[in-house]
Design an enzyme around this catalytic site. Structure first.
Site, PDB file in Angstrom:
ATOM      1  N   ASP A  28       0.864  -1.036   0.060  1.00  0.00           N
ATOM      2  CA  ASP A  28      -0.099  -0.061   0.167  1.00  0.00           C
ATOM      3  C   ASP A  28       0.696   1.190   0.212  1.00  0.00           C
ATOM      4  OD1 ASP A  28      -2.552   1.732   0.335  1.00  0.00           O
ATOM      5  OD2 ASP A  28      -1.487   1.994   2.632  1.00  0.00           O
ATOM      6  N   ASP A  30      -0.039   5.013   0.914  1.00  0.00           N
ATOM      7  CA  ASP A  30      -0.244   6.009   1.942  1.00  0.00           C
ATOM      8  C   ASP A  30      -0.197   5.393   3.376  1.00  0.00           C
ATOM      9  OD1 ASP A  30      -0.207   8.157   0.074  1.00  0.00           O
ATOM     10  OD2 ASP A  30      -2.400   7.688  -0.597  1.00  0.00           O
ATOM     11  N   ASP A  36       1.023   9.423   5.439  1.00  0.00           N
ATOM     12  CA  ASP A  36      -0.362   9.651   4.661  1.00  0.00           C
ATOM     13  C   ASP A  36      -0.680  11.138   4.964  1.00  0.00           C
ATOM     14  OD1 ASP A  36      -2.881   9.313   3.829  1.00  0.00           O
ATOM     15  OD2 ASP A  36      -3.735   8.123   5.403  1.00  0.00           O
ATOM     16  N   TYR A  39      -5.365  12.810   0.393  1.00  0.00           N
ATOM     17  CA  TYR A  39      -5.767  13.433  -1.115  1.00  0.00           C
ATOM     18  C   TYR A  39      -4.384  14.207  -1.606  1.00  0.00           C
ATOM     19  CZ  TYR A  39     -10.158  12.021   0.299  1.00  0.00           C
ATOM     20  OH  TYR A  39     -11.353  11.135   0.867  1.00  0.00           O
ATOM     21  N   SER A  73      -9.141   7.553  -4.277  1.00  0.00           N
ATOM     22  CA  SER A  73     -10.319   7.965  -4.628  1.00  0.00           C
ATOM     23  C   SER A  73     -10.350   9.515  -4.757  1.00  0.00           C
ATOM     24  CB  SER A  73     -11.332   7.467  -3.678  1.00  0.00           C
ATOM     25  OG  SER A  73     -10.961   7.964  -2.276  1.00  0.00           O
ATOM     26  N   CYS A 105      -6.186   2.664  -7.907  1.00  0.00           N
ATOM     27  CA  CYS A 105      -7.620   2.803  -8.377  1.00  0.00           C
ATOM     28  C   CYS A 105      -8.028   4.126  -7.981  1.00  0.00           C
ATOM     29  CB  CYS A 105      -8.609   1.872  -7.550  1.00  0.00           C
ATOM     30  SG  CYS A 105     -10.384   1.994  -7.425  1.00  0.00           S
ATOM     31  N   HIS A 107     -11.248   5.352  -8.518  1.00  0.00           N
ATOM     32  CA  HIS A 107     -12.785   5.281  -8.464  1.00  0.00           C
ATOM     33  C   HIS A 107     -13.168   5.448  -6.847  1.00  0.00           C
ATOM     34  CE1 HIS A 107     -11.880   2.296 -11.802  1.00  0.00           C
ATOM     35  NE2 HIS A 107     -12.278   3.278 -12.172  1.00  0.00           N
ATOM     36  N   CYS A 113     -16.119  -0.981  -9.131  1.00  0.00           N
ATOM     37  CA  CYS A 113     -15.161  -1.343  -9.813  1.00  0.00           C
ATOM     38  C   CYS A 113     -14.350  -2.776  -9.328  1.00  0.00           C
ATOM     39  CB  CYS A 113     -14.208  -0.395  -9.781  1.00  0.00           C
ATOM     40  SG  CYS A 113     -13.292   0.003  -8.499  1.00  0.00           S
ATOM     41  N   CYS A 115     -11.164  -2.799  -9.355  1.00  0.00           N
ATOM     42  CA  CYS A 115      -9.864  -2.677  -8.581  1.00  0.00           C
ATOM     43  C   CYS A 115      -9.875  -2.016  -7.191  1.00  0.00           C
ATOM     44  CB  CYS A 115      -9.118  -1.828  -9.669  1.00  0.00           C
ATOM     45  SG  CYS A 115     -10.050  -0.337 -10.104  1.00  0.00           S
ATOM     46  N   ARG A 116     -10.700  -1.510  -6.751  1.00  0.00           N
ATOM     47  CA  ARG A 116     -10.637  -0.801  -5.401  1.00  0.00           C
ATOM     48  C   ARG A 116     -10.474  -1.645  -4.231  1.00  0.00           C
ATOM     49  NH1 ARG A 116     -11.150   3.909  -2.815  1.00  0.00           N
ATOM     50  NH2 ARG A 116     -11.964   3.785  -0.733  1.00  0.00           N
TER      51      ARG A 116
END
Length: 200
Positions: A28, A30, A36, A39, A73, A105, A107, A113, A115-116
């Site tokens: 992963d 973040d 982290d 956004y 996202s 991903c 989305h 979806c 992929c998320r």
């Protein structure tokens, strides 16, 4: 069907489940590889997590392929562009010494979806691009969705908790480690037949 958005900058656990060959470790982004920043679209804000660079160097030295699988996202929410995410990924990749593949991903959580995370799409696609099977991969992340995505793909999942990890996620995780470097060291110590496939 929505497909994972892909980014490849340079082209095309308390304990693990016992000794097994590990062809690739997928992280992963973040809260696992880098701090982290919600956004984040600013490369200047990228800071590697403690031990991340050393952990990756250990994997590269053993010939284990590496990759990143990340939910972003912020793109679906209109807070980030694909270019923003790629710039941040490029910066992280440079600071960490280079990983084999970066996938994300874009989305919204309710987009349906494949992929998320916790769905398996990113993990399966990363394994394919690294030319390994998902069953020979380990996914390391900081929340339950990372571990669940690994299991959904047939991979192994390891939780490395941080301040954002819920206590219930820690209790339910089958494999945990106190930090990223510990997770990788234990993985390499318990899986002597590592390597094979992919580009780290």
């Amino acid at each position: 069907m929505n497909r994972p958005a892909l980014h490849q900058p340079f082209g095309d656990a308390a304990s693990f489940r016992g000794p097994a060959p590990v062809a690739a470790v997928l992280f992963d982004r973040d809260g696992t590889l880098v701090e982290d920043v919600p956004y984040n679209g600013d490369p200047e804000l990228v800071r590697p997590m403690p031990g991340a660079r050393e952990a990756l160097e250990l994997l590269r030295a053993r010939g284990v392929a590496t990759g990143v699988v990340s939910n972003q996202s912020g793109i679906g929410r209109g807070l980030l562009t694909h270019a923003d995410v790629r710039r941040v990924n490029d910066r992280a990749d440079a600071l960490l010494g280079g990983l084999g593949t970066w996938l994300y991903c874009p989305h919204l959580p309710d987009a349906g979806c494949a992929c998320r995370k916790p769905r398996p799409g990113l993990v399966v696609e990363a394994a394919r691009r690294l030319r390994v099977t998902p069953g020979d991969c380990v996914v390391i992340g900081d929340i339950a969705a990372d571990v669940r995505a690994a299991h959904a793909a047939g991979a192994r999942g390891v939780l490395v908790p941080n301040a954002a990890t819920l206590p219930e996620e820690v209790r339910r995780a089958p494999e945990t480690a106190r930090d990223l470097l510990t997770a990788v060291r234990r993985l390499l110590a318990q899986a002597p037949g590592t390597g094979g496939g992919g580009r780290s």
